[in-house]
Design a protein around this motif. Structure first.
Motif: not given
Ligand code: ARG
Length: 600
Positions: A229-241, A185-200
């Protein structure tokens, strides 16, 4: 000398049974057979094998063990089959019977090995029904440091897998990487905030040092509520794929995978990655089935199984938690699902019959708990086994946790590179002393082989259960029980081969008369038994001790009697022993995952 041992054992059991019919009857009533306790001789001066069974028998029939031994020896001496194999036995101490093999038997055993790539080690014949063995090893965690504990698991696991493969089993080398869990959760939240371009972009994106990345994410998580809060949401999103979250997760896994692969390449080790996430679809069934079997208890909101014979403080039974209070699954849930999958018949699983887990001893209670629950749930069929193969800690020379000079944890890549660099400096110094010039390619190759072998061998030559002190100086020494010493013995033999041009003389009429020759022959003939023993105990250090002993016996032979200067048939006979020594060392080292050299 497995096959000789087996023939001898058959003869001796029969002799025991026929000579002592009353005892035989008694044993049969107890559902047993008389056991002559035939074992390899405890010391070479006692001969090749010894029969220790007179002592046990004496209790059964109230006769002096020495008298029993004398009777047995007399009977054996009447047996022509026995006399073909052994010289007249000798009785020692209270009633040990020492056996010495006939020279022609030893010679024909040598012949057998000269013509057999497997050096007379019995192999299992592959059949379609043969179930694979899972070796679960290495298994680092994504986005975290692969540490010296994982290095030990990787080296020990690879050698156990090699040994089983050599014996003919099909082996699934599974890398159970930690690629799932709330930390993402925290890794993904961090990634989204520091390197959003990576996901595009569709292109591969270099995340750089993931360990730093993990530290940064953790620091934000600990200090920033909105981020939590962000990180926790990411955990849920991860489980929901959710697709973007999954993409971020994959990026993180890919980056780690690249880093792990560098280490596996350096070590020349092959593994099949099947991380924890693979078992996600099977986790809920673990809970449901345990519940149905009435094994599950809800304790303070968590679902657990209380373990038999595991008592905590105050003598209370310990629980194995299978579902956390927040509904999340954990390490144990995944391992239970993995056991089921691995033991399930194909195509619903791997159809394995034996599961071997190689981790540090600190995880012993985790595995004991998981195995117990799986057994109670009847998920382990009768003919299948699960084993935890534990090992001790890797320590620095001061006996404390291995650290760099500046006190940080040692990076594996740095550690392996340092071994290679030190080996290179040693080599360059040695070349200078010996006045040799060698190509750059030679120097690179030799130092890589020596450096990596030294690290692997130092680890494998210790009894894995004990902690082990990591010392570059010790592992790279040319003397002692080290990889360079063993490699050097092989180089010596390769040198004879170069001088003579042929370690395979055609003379079939082999002839031995010297003590050093017989010592070497006897040492060479132990190989098959050692391999079976290593397999039974999963202790590669026994193979290391054997190879070290073999080198010492060989070096005495080489230093004390002439080889190339001797006359025929001695010369050819000795060259054959050199060849068999080289074959044995090469095969033994290969089973340890160690490459060999012709020159160094
Ligand atoms: N990832 C774990 C660790 O780093 C090791 C996993 C071992 N294998 C298993 N099936 N639990 O400690």
């Amino acid at each position: 000398m497995r096959s000789l041992y087996q023939s001898l054992e058959k003869i001796i059991i029969l002799t025991f049974e026929e000579t002592f019919p009353e005892a035989n009857l008694l044993a049969k009533k107890l559902g047993k057979r008389l056991d002559p306790q035939l074992v390899p001789a405890s010391k070479s001066q006692f001969g090749d094998f010894q029969i220790n069974g007179a002592m046990g028998l004496s209790k059964l029939i109230q006769q002096k063990p020495r008298d029993i031994a004398e009777t047995i020896v007399k009977e054996l001496q009447k047996n022509s089959e026995f006399k073909k194999i052994c010289l007249p036995p000798e009785i020692a101490g209270p009633g040990f019977i020492n056996l010495r093999l006939q020279e022609h038997c030893l010679k024909s055993e040598i012949q057998k090995r000269l013509n057999d790539k497997k050096l007379a080690v019995p192999v299992i014949h592959k059949s379609k029904e043969l179930s694979p063995i899972v070796v679960d090893f290495s298994s680092p965690n994504i986005a975290k440091e692969m540490h010296v504990g994982h290095l030990r698991s990787t080296i020990i696991g690879d050698s156990i897998a090699r040994l089983l493969e050599f014996r003919g089993y099909s082996v699934l080398r599974l890398n159970h990487v930690g690629d799932w869990g709330t930390q993402f959760g925290m890794l993904i939240a961090h990634l989204k905030s520091v390197a959003p371009q990576a996901l595009e972009t569709a292109n591969a994106f270099d995340l750089g040092d993931l360990v730093m990345f993990y530290k940064e994410a953790k620091q934000r998580f600990d200090n920033d509520e909105a981020f939590q809060v962000n990180a926790r949401q990411e955990v849920i999103k991860l489980q929901q794929r959710e697709s973007k979250t999954i993409k971020a997760w994959k990026l993180l896994c890919d980056q780690s995978r690249k880093e792990f692969q560098e280490i596996y390449n350096l070590l020349d080790i092959r593994l099949e990655e099947r991380g924890e996430s693979f078992y996600n679809p099977f986790l809920k069934k673990v809970i449901d089935d345990l519940d149905r079997l009435s094994l599950l208890v809800t304790d303070q909101g968590a679902k657990c199984v209380f373990l038999d014979d595991f008592k905590g403080k105050e003598g209370k039974a310990m629980p194995l938690i299978i579902q956390k209070t927040d509904g999340g699954f954990n390490y144990a849930t995944t391992d239970l699902a993995a056991i089921r999958y691995r033991l399930n018949k194909k195509p619903a699983g791997d159809g394995a019959c034996r599961l071997i887990y190689i981790t540090d001893a600190g995880q012993a209670s985790h595995f004991a708990g998981v195995f117990q629950v799986a057994k109670r749930a009847k998920w382990i069929p009768k003919d299948c086994s699960v084993e935890h193969v534990p090992f001790g800690l890797v320590q620095g020379e001061d006996g404390k946790k291995l650290k760099t000079r500046s006190g940080e944890t040692v990076k594996l890549k740095d550690l392996l590179n340092e071994a290679v660099n030190r080996a290179k400096l040693d080599l360059i110094r040695r070349l200078k002393e010996e006045g040799r010039t060698e190509s750059l390619e030679f120097i690179e190759n030799v130092s890589r082989v020596i450096g990596i072998s030294a690290v692997k061998y130092a680890d494998l030559s210790q009894n894995r259960i004990t902690n082990y002190q990591f010392s570059f100086d010790r592992m790279l020494a040319l003397q002692g029980n080290t990889a360079p010493y063993l490699l050097y013995s092989l180089v010596r033999i390769a040198g004879i081969n170069r001088k003579e041009g042929n370690l395979n003389p055609q003379s079939i009429n082999i002839d031995y008369s010297e003590k050093q020759e017989w010592n070497l022959i006897r040492e060479l003939l132990k190989f098959d038994e050692i391999i079976l023993q290593v397999e039974a105990e999963l202790l590669p250090n026994r193979l290391c001790s054997y190879l070290y002993e073999l080198c010492q016996v060989f070096n005495r032979f080489y230093d004390q009697i002439p080889i190339l200067k001797s006359k025929e048939p001695s010369k050819s006979s000795r060259l054959l022993l050199c060849r068999l020594t080289a074959d044995t060392l090469k095969l033994g080292l290969n089973l340890l995952g160690i490459k060999t050299l012709e020159r160094m």
